[in-house]
Design a protein around this motif. Structure first.
Motif, PDB file in Angstrom:
ATOM      1  N   ASN A 198     -58.180 161.001  60.487  1.00  0.00           N
ATOM      2  CA  ASN A 198     -57.318 161.561  59.436  1.00  0.00           C
ATOM      3  C   ASN A 198     -56.446 162.722  59.900  1.00  0.00           C
ATOM      4  O   ASN A 198     -55.691 163.295  59.105  1.00  0.00           O
ATOM      5  CB  ASN A 198     -58.166 162.058  58.256  1.00  0.00           C
ATOM      6  CG  ASN A 198     -58.669 160.916  57.396  1.00  0.00           C
ATOM      7  OD1 ASN A 198     -57.911 160.052  56.993  1.00  0.00           O
ATOM      8  ND2 ASN A 198     -59.975 160.910  57.124  1.00  0.00           N
ATOM      9  N   ALA A 199     -56.535 163.098  61.166  1.00  0.00           N
ATOM     10  CA  ALA A 199     -55.872 164.321  61.620  1.00  0.00           C
ATOM     11  C   ALA A 199     -54.358 164.242  61.523  1.00  0.00           C
ATOM     12  O   ALA A 199     -53.686 165.259  61.336  1.00  0.00           O
ATOM     13  CB  ALA A 199     -56.291 164.648  63.053  1.00  0.00           C
ATOM     14  N   VAL A 200     -53.779 163.045  61.628  1.00  0.00           N
ATOM     15  CA  VAL A 200     -52.326 162.916  61.563  1.00  0.00           C
ATOM     16  C   VAL A 200     -51.793 163.412  60.218  1.00  0.00           C
ATOM     17  O   VAL A 200     -50.670 163.923  60.137  1.00  0.00           O
ATOM     18  CB  VAL A 200     -51.902 161.454  61.843  1.00  0.00           C
ATOM     19  CG1 VAL A 200     -52.404 160.516  60.756  1.00  0.00           C
ATOM     20  CG2 VAL A 200     -50.395 161.348  61.992  1.00  0.00           C
ATOM     21  N   ARG A 201     -52.605 163.324  59.160  1.00  0.00           N
ATOM     22  CA  ARG A 201     -52.186 163.778  57.826  1.00  0.00           C
ATOM     23  C   ARG A 201     -52.768 165.142  57.465  1.00  0.00           C
ATOM     24  O   ARG A 201     -52.077 165.988  56.896  1.00  0.00           O
ATOM     25  CB  ARG A 201     -52.614 162.737  56.785  1.00  0.00           C
ATOM     26  CG  ARG A 201     -52.415 163.126  55.313  1.00  0.00           C
ATOM     27  CD  ARG A 201     -50.968 163.028  54.865  1.00  0.00           C
ATOM     28  NE  ARG A 201     -50.829 163.238  53.417  1.00  0.00           N
ATOM     29  CZ  ARG A 201     -50.761 162.274  52.517  1.00  0.00           C
ATOM     30  NH1 ARG A 201     -50.853 161.002  52.903  1.00  0.00           N
ATOM     31  NH2 ARG A 201     -50.616 162.540  51.243  1.00  0.00           N
TER      32      ARG A 201
ATOM     33  N   ARG B 289     -53.653 157.632  58.214  1.00  0.00           N
ATOM     34  CA  ARG B 289     -54.317 157.189  59.435  1.00  0.00           C
ATOM     35  C   ARG B 289     -53.421 156.162  60.115  1.00  0.00           C
ATOM     36  O   ARG B 289     -52.847 155.295  59.448  1.00  0.00           O
ATOM     37  CB  ARG B 289     -55.662 156.521  59.144  1.00  0.00           C
ATOM     38  CG  ARG B 289     -56.734 157.417  58.566  1.00  0.00           C
ATOM     39  CD  ARG B 289     -57.951 156.589  58.192  1.00  0.00           C
ATOM     40  NE  ARG B 289     -59.096 157.414  57.832  1.00  0.00           N
ATOM     41  CZ  ARG B 289     -60.264 156.943  57.383  1.00  0.00           C
ATOM     42  NH1 ARG B 289     -60.426 155.640  57.237  1.00  0.00           N
ATOM     43  NH2 ARG B 289     -61.253 157.756  57.073  1.00  0.00           N
ATOM     44  N   ILE B 290     -53.321 156.239  61.428  1.00  0.00           N
ATOM     45  CA  ILE B 290     -52.648 155.197  62.196  1.00  0.00           C
ATOM     46  C   ILE B 290     -53.356 155.122  63.543  1.00  0.00           C
ATOM     47  O   ILE B 290     -53.194 155.972  64.410  1.00  0.00           O
ATOM     48  CB  ILE B 290     -51.123 155.435  62.300  1.00  0.00           C
ATOM     49  CG1 ILE B 290     -50.443 154.276  63.002  1.00  0.00           C
ATOM     50  CG2 ILE B 290     -50.801 156.782  62.926  1.00  0.00           C
ATOM     51  CD1 ILE B 290     -48.934 154.225  62.789  1.00  0.00           C
ATOM     52  N   GLU B 291     -54.180 154.100  63.677  1.00  0.00           N
ATOM     53  CA  GLU B 291     -55.085 153.951  64.810  1.00  0.00           C
ATOM     54  C   GLU B 291     -54.695 152.744  65.652  1.00  0.00           C
ATOM     55  O   GLU B 291     -54.423 151.664  65.114  1.00  0.00           O
ATOM     56  CB  GLU B 291     -56.524 153.778  64.315  1.00  0.00           C
ATOM     57  CG  GLU B 291     -57.048 154.990  63.558  1.00  0.00           C
ATOM     58  CD  GLU B 291     -57.378 156.124  64.496  1.00  0.00           C
ATOM     59  OE1 GLU B 291     -58.231 155.939  65.389  1.00  0.00           O
ATOM     60  OE2 GLU B 291     -56.777 157.205  64.346  1.00  0.00           O
ATOM     61  N   PHE B 292     -54.715 152.935  66.947  1.00  0.00           N
ATOM     62  CA  PHE B 292     -54.358 151.871  67.883  1.00  0.00           C
ATOM     63  C   PHE B 292     -55.609 151.291  68.535  1.00  0.00           C
ATOM     64  O   PHE B 292     -56.507 152.033  68.945  1.00  0.00           O
ATOM     65  CB  PHE B 292     -53.432 152.418  68.968  1.00  0.00           C
ATOM     66  CG  PHE B 292     -53.176 151.450  70.087  1.00  0.00           C
ATOM     67  CD1 PHE B 292     -52.264 150.414  69.924  1.00  0.00           C
ATOM     68  CD2 PHE B 292     -53.842 151.561  71.296  1.00  0.00           C
ATOM     69  CE1 PHE B 292     -52.024 149.507  70.952  1.00  0.00           C
ATOM     70  CE2 PHE B 292     -53.608 150.667  72.331  1.00  0.00           C
ATOM     71  CZ  PHE B 292     -52.694 149.637  72.155  1.00  0.00           C
TER      72      PHE B 292
ATOM     73  N   HIS C  50     -56.237 157.768  68.212  1.00  0.00           N
ATOM     74  CA  HIS C  50     -55.550 158.373  67.078  1.00  0.00           C
ATOM     75  C   HIS C  50     -54.099 158.588  67.502  1.00  0.00           C
ATOM     76  O   HIS C  50     -53.660 159.721  67.744  1.00  0.00           O
ATOM     77  CB  HIS C  50     -56.211 159.695  66.698  1.00  0.00           C
ATOM     78  CG  HIS C  50     -57.707 159.674  66.814  1.00  0.00           C
ATOM     79  ND1 HIS C  50     -58.489 158.761  66.139  1.00  0.00           N
ATOM     80  CD2 HIS C  50     -58.568 160.447  67.522  1.00  0.00           C
ATOM     81  CE1 HIS C  50     -59.768 158.985  66.429  1.00  0.00           C
ATOM     82  NE2 HIS C  50     -59.828 160.000  67.270  1.00  0.00           N
ATOM     83  N   VAL C  51     -53.376 157.490  67.610  1.00  0.00           N
ATOM     84  CA  VAL C  51     -52.083 157.566  68.261  1.00  0.00           C
ATOM     85  C   VAL C  51     -51.062 158.369  67.459  1.00  0.00           C
ATOM     86  O   VAL C  51     -50.041 158.788  68.004  1.00  0.00           O
ATOM     87  CB  VAL C  51     -51.533 156.160  68.573  1.00  0.00           C
ATOM     88  CG1 VAL C  51     -52.289 155.548  69.729  1.00  0.00           C
ATOM     89  CG2 VAL C  51     -51.604 155.251  67.343  1.00  0.00           C
ATOM     90  N   GLY C  52     -51.326 158.592  66.178  1.00  0.00           N
ATOM     91  CA  GLY C  52     -50.434 159.442  65.399  1.00  0.00           C
ATOM     92  C   GLY C  52     -50.410 160.876  65.896  1.00  0.00           C
ATOM     93  O   GLY C  52     -49.475 161.639  65.608  1.00  0.00           O
ATOM     94  N   ASP C  53     -51.433 161.261  66.670  1.00  0.00           N
ATOM     95  CA  ASP C  53     -51.491 162.603  67.274  1.00  0.00           C
ATOM     96  C   ASP C  53     -51.177 162.571  68.759  1.00  0.00           C
ATOM     97  O   ASP C  53     -51.242 163.594  69.431  1.00  0.00           O
ATOM     98  CB  ASP C  53     -52.896 163.214  67.111  1.00  0.00           C
ATOM     99  CG  ASP C  53     -53.387 163.185  65.692  1.00  0.00           C
ATOM    100  OD1 ASP C  53     -52.616 163.549  64.798  1.00  0.00           O
ATOM    101  OD2 ASP C  53     -54.546 162.789  65.473  1.00  0.00           O
ATOM    102  N   GLY C  54     -50.933 161.381  69.301  1.00  0.00           N
ATOM    103  CA  GLY C  54     -50.772 161.272  70.755  1.00  0.00           C
ATOM    104  C   GLY C  54     -52.080 161.282  71.504  1.00  0.00           C
ATOM    105  O   GLY C  54     -52.104 161.456  72.722  1.00  0.00           O
ATOM    106  N   ASN C  55     -53.196 161.071  70.798  1.00  0.00           N
ATOM    107  CA  ASN C  55     -54.546 161.168  71.362  1.00  0.00           C
ATOM    108  C   ASN C  55     -55.168 159.776  71.419  1.00  0.00           C
ATOM    109  O   ASN C  55     -55.149 159.048  70.435  1.00  0.00           O
ATOM    110  CB  ASN C  55     -55.371 162.094  70.463  1.00  0.00           C
ATOM    111  CG  ASN C  55     -56.807 162.298  70.922  1.00  0.00           C
ATOM    112  OD1 ASN C  55     -57.670 162.548  70.081  1.00  0.00           O
ATOM    113  ND2 ASN C  55     -57.095 162.215  72.195  1.00  0.00           N
TER     114      ASN C  55
END
Length: 496
Positions: free
Chosen positions: A183-186, A282-285, A405-410
């Motif tokens: 959830n960190a992206v939000r 959330r946007i997970e790869f 957690h690709v929304g954070d680059g992680n």
């Protein structure tokens, strides 16, 4: 090991050897008296049942979920309140005993290992939710409270705490490692969601990093002590309370799965969704290897291609706009139609599968061990580093499904390795070093959320530079001049 220990630490280790040999005779009357004095002091503070010398208990508290070997402490203590923690710390300080805080043991970097022996403070008995202010959207909890326990407590209030590392970790432990999650992206990481901390320092002093009882939504008063201790991994003090931001439970939530023809297409979509200003939750790869493992482990049936798991939060009307924009972007990159998870049961099953990725990866090779890498880079460099990492894995014949957690680059490579194969272990080690340095070369970090622990201390030096590391050593020395707080973690021994 005993040769390098202070007298009292030698006594504890000596007592351990005596217990293991089932011998009750002391070679030295003075030694026995001093040892009994220390243990008696511990028992006078937290009771007989609050002190354990048992081998099984010590080993349980000497290892987390990482690949690092078990380093059991000499004794495990179970304090019941901050006053107990303070009093026990004073005893340890006066006898030069290392202190290792322990929450739930779900860390991934060896942060709880007693690499220099000493005393483990197991904080599970301090498990109260202390102050909930619904109208102010904040709560204060003790270190034994986990994220799932807090959200269960909040169930009927319309509030929740969204930081979600997957494991049911202690909230104070999450603060200590600056954890984050899906959830960190939000909603941000622990660093953005901690308002105040109560900390016991190495000498037993109790401090409140934002002032006792204070919980403003923002402050510019003095040095930011709160964020000094967030991410300190127990090396500066023991976190005994944390005050956290809470959020209103969204009116509506919907999850979706989208498959892509390539890694590049999936990661490009992620970057474009964020650039479009979509407030995605959330946007997970998951790469093809990872989605195949999750399909098998969690009885799913998604296409075995690079995949995004997405979740949207908001009102019904705002969700429609978010979903339409995201669908347009994903389809322009060759993405499939969304497969929806609208009801709570289906959504929970989807995200449980994502959180079970660790176990799904292990199931690819029964009897194997896993190690999770944890690099994080600026969003614009994300497509390049994932593509290069996939090529590196294939070239070096390594099993390392990717989830992130690709929304954070992680993102994480879940390296699955045969622990009895030295050659494979060496290849994995070289791969993880290359990956970390690849991230550093792209202006990123060697750890986005797991922490430094034991294994990334050298990489931290490369990332931060000599002068920044010197300042860290100076801060450590100012707060813990005897180097008693979780020694051997984060910082390498100081060069003289």
């Amino acid at each position: 090991m005993l040769l390098g220990l202070t007298p009292t630490r030698r006594l504890l280790s000596h007592r351990r050897c005596l217990l293991q040999c089932r011998s009750i005779r002391s070679e030295n009357t003075a030694t026995s008296a001093a040892l009994d004095s220390v243990l008696s002091a511990f028992r006078s503070i937290c009771g007989d049942d609050g002190v354990s010398l048992g081998e099984a208990v010590r080993e349980q508290h000497g290892k987390d979920e990482s690949v690092h070997r078990c380093c059991p402490p000499d004794v495990v203590l179970f304090p019941r309140c901050v006053e107990d923690v303070s009093a026990l710390a004073k005893v340890c300080h006066s006898h030069h005993l290392p202190i290792i805080p322990f929450g739930t043991g779900t860390g991934l970097e060896g942060g709880v290992g007693a690499v220099k022996g000493g005393v483990c403070f197991s904080l599970r008995n301090m498990d109260q939710v202390l102050d909930l202010h619904q109208e102010d959207f904040d709560v204060t909890v003790e270190p034994g409270v986990t994220r799932k326990a807090l959200n269960a407590y909040l169930r009927d209030t319309g509030l929740w705490f969204p930081v979600d590392p997957g494991a049911d970790a202690s909230l104070c432990g999450m603060a200590a490692t600056s954890a984050s999650g899906t959830n960190a992206v939000r909603y941000g990481t622990m660093r953005e969601n901690v308002l105040n901390l109560e900390v016991v320092l190495a000498d037993g002093t109790i401090i409140h990093t934002a002032g006792k009882g204070r919980r403003p939504r923002k402050t510019s008063a003095g040095y930011n002590l709160t964020n000094l201790f967030v991410g300190s991994e127990g090396t500066l003090g023991i976190i005994t309370k944390t005050t956290l931001r809470l959020y209103g439970i969204p009116e509506a939530m919907v999850s979706a799965v989208c498959s892509f023809p390539s890694v590049q297409a999936a990661v490009d979509s992620t970057v474009q969704v964020l650039q479009a200003g979509v407030p995605i939750a959330r946007i997970e790869f998951l790469d093809d290897v990872m989605i195949d493992a999750c399909n098998r482990f969690s009885s799913l049936s998604y296409p075995v291609t690079p995949t995004l798991f997405l979740e949207f939060h908001g009102s019904e009307r705002s969700l429609e706009e978010q979903v339409n924009t995201t669908e347009d972007i994903t389809q322009s990159n060759g993405g499939s139609d969304f497969q929806w998870a609208r009801d709570a049961e289906t959504r929970n099953r989807l995200w449980k599968a994502r959180h079970d990725a660790w176990y799904a990866a292990l199931a690819l090779r029964p009897g194997s061990k896993a190690y999770a890498t944890d690099v994080c880079v600026p969003l614009s460099r994300l497509p390049q580093i994932i593509v290069e990492t996939k090529e590196d894995l294939i070239e070096n014949r390594l099993t390392g499904p990717i989830a992130g957690h690709v929304g954070d680059g992680n993102f994480h490579c879940l390296m699955v390795v045969d622990p009895s194969d030295p050659e494979e272990l060496h290849r994995v080690h070289l791969f993880t070093e290359r990956l970390a340095r690849r991230a550093l070369a792209m202006d990123g970090t060697c750890t986005g959320e797991h922490g430094v622990g034991i294994g990334k201390r050298a990489l931290l030096c490369e990332e931060m530079g000599h002068m920044a590391i010197k300042v860290m050593h100076d801060l450590k020395n100012a707060l813990d001049p005897k180097n008693l707080m979780n020694p051997g973690k984060i910082l390498q021994p100081r060069e003289l």
